[in-house]
Write an enzyme that holds these catalytic residues in place. Structure first.
Site, PDB file in Angstrom:
ATOM      1  CG  ASP A 129      -1.971   1.016   1.196  1.00 19.23           C
ATOM      2  OD1 ASP A 129      -1.999   1.742   0.266  1.00 19.23           O
ATOM      3  OD2 ASP A 129      -2.788   0.955   2.156  1.00 19.23           O
ATOM      4  CB  ALA A 130       3.251   2.470  -2.020  1.00 21.82           C
ATOM      5  CE  LYS A 131      -3.649   5.193   0.773  1.00 20.73           C
ATOM      6  NZ  LYS A 131      -2.976   4.133   1.477  1.00 20.73           N
ATOM      7  CG  LEU A 132       3.931   3.815  -5.296  1.00 20.65           C
ATOM      8  CD1 LEU A 132       4.694   2.505  -5.931  1.00 20.65           C
ATOM      9  CD2 LEU A 132       4.514   4.940  -4.692  1.00 20.65           C
TER      10      LEU A 132
END
Length: 282
Positions: free
Chosen positions: A92-95
């Site tokens: 979960d990094a929301k890149l």
């Protein structure tokens, strides 16, 4: 093997739609666990060993590891060795960034760290997501409707000729992109079950990652019904704090297992009820 196939196998093997978020908050670590990167590895190991037969995936959040610099990233890399190889890991990094930067992110997540899927944001458009879309054996979950209370500020903005909310417009775009690459999913907060149901209607076949049950207040039964009722794609119910910190004592791993089992069984009860209703109606 593709992410979708590995996810399907884990769901079937463990009879589970539960995903545990491995978000190590040192301030909440239980008694006896060191509050440092070595403690993060020990904490994760204990949680994984206690719950690996109850989940369909794990979901570490990059921020909790990045906060500790190189040692924290090393602890994140160690996850690939702690999690059984048959259970997928979603970073979960929301890149999301311009193409060359996105390519570096994709290389880091999929090749260097060896994770199976990642969360991304679509604000720069599909062009910026190309390096992720090109990794067709991996999973890419696009933020559509986030679980936070302020999500409506931007995600409900009316767009297009129909004036529909942005999150539904984006759901249509992701469905179109997936026709080309086949590895996309959606992030839709369990805290918005009505919106989750609307997205599921638009994208019946796509995987949906649904955070927000537990500490954020999302209703488990409503979310599961909304995410499964009109779809064929898998629903991944992500829970973090209520499992990880079920106890602050030395029994934290046992307490995490008990909470995870309760959640897994509650999800399965709703799922089996929906299946019976579908069979009766057919």
């Amino acid at each position: 093997m593709t992410f979708r196939k590995r996810l399907a196998r884990a769901i079937e093997k463990n009879r589970s739609l539960l995903c545990i978020g491995l978000d190590p908050d040192l301030e909440r670590f239980p008694e006896g666990v060191a509050r440092d990167p070595e403690g993060i590895v020990a904490f994760n190991r204990a949680i994984i060993e206690a719950t690996a037969d109850l989940v369909c995936a794990y979901k570490p959040n990059l921020a909790f590891y990045l906060a500790h610099g190189a040692a924290g990233i090393a602890a994140l890399a160690e996850l690939r060795h702690l999690v059984p190889p048959d259970i997928p890991i979603i970073l979960d990094a929301k890149l999301g960034d311009i193409a060359s930067t996105a390519a570096a992110y994709a290389q880091a997540v999929f090749e260097t760290l060896g994770f199976d899927a990642v969360t991304v944001h679509p604000y720069l458009g599909s062009e910026a997501l190309e390096p992720f879309l090109a990794a067709r054996e991996r999973g890419v979950f696009v933020l559509i409707r986030t679980s936070n209370p302020g999500a409506t500020e931007l995600q409900d903005v009316p767009v297009g000729a129909s004036g529909e909310p942005l999150f539904l417009w984006l759901a249509d775009r992701v469905r179109e992109w997936n026709e080309r690459c086949g590895n996309l999913g959606l992030v839709v907060g369990a805290t918005y079950p009505v919106d989750l149901a609307l997205v599921r209607q638009r994208c019946p076949e796509l995987p949906i990652l649904a955070p927000g049950v537990g500490a954020q207040g999302g209703d488990l039964e409503e979310a599961v019904r909304a995410g499964l009722a009109e779809g064929t794609g898998p629903l991944i119910v992500a829970v973090s704090r209520s499992v990880l910190y079920a106890s602050s004592g030395r029994d934290f791993a046992e307490a995490a297992r008990a909470t995870a089992q309760r959640l897994r069984d509650a999800i399965e009860l709703v799922r089996s009820t929906l299946q019976r209703q579908e069979t009766a109606g057919s």
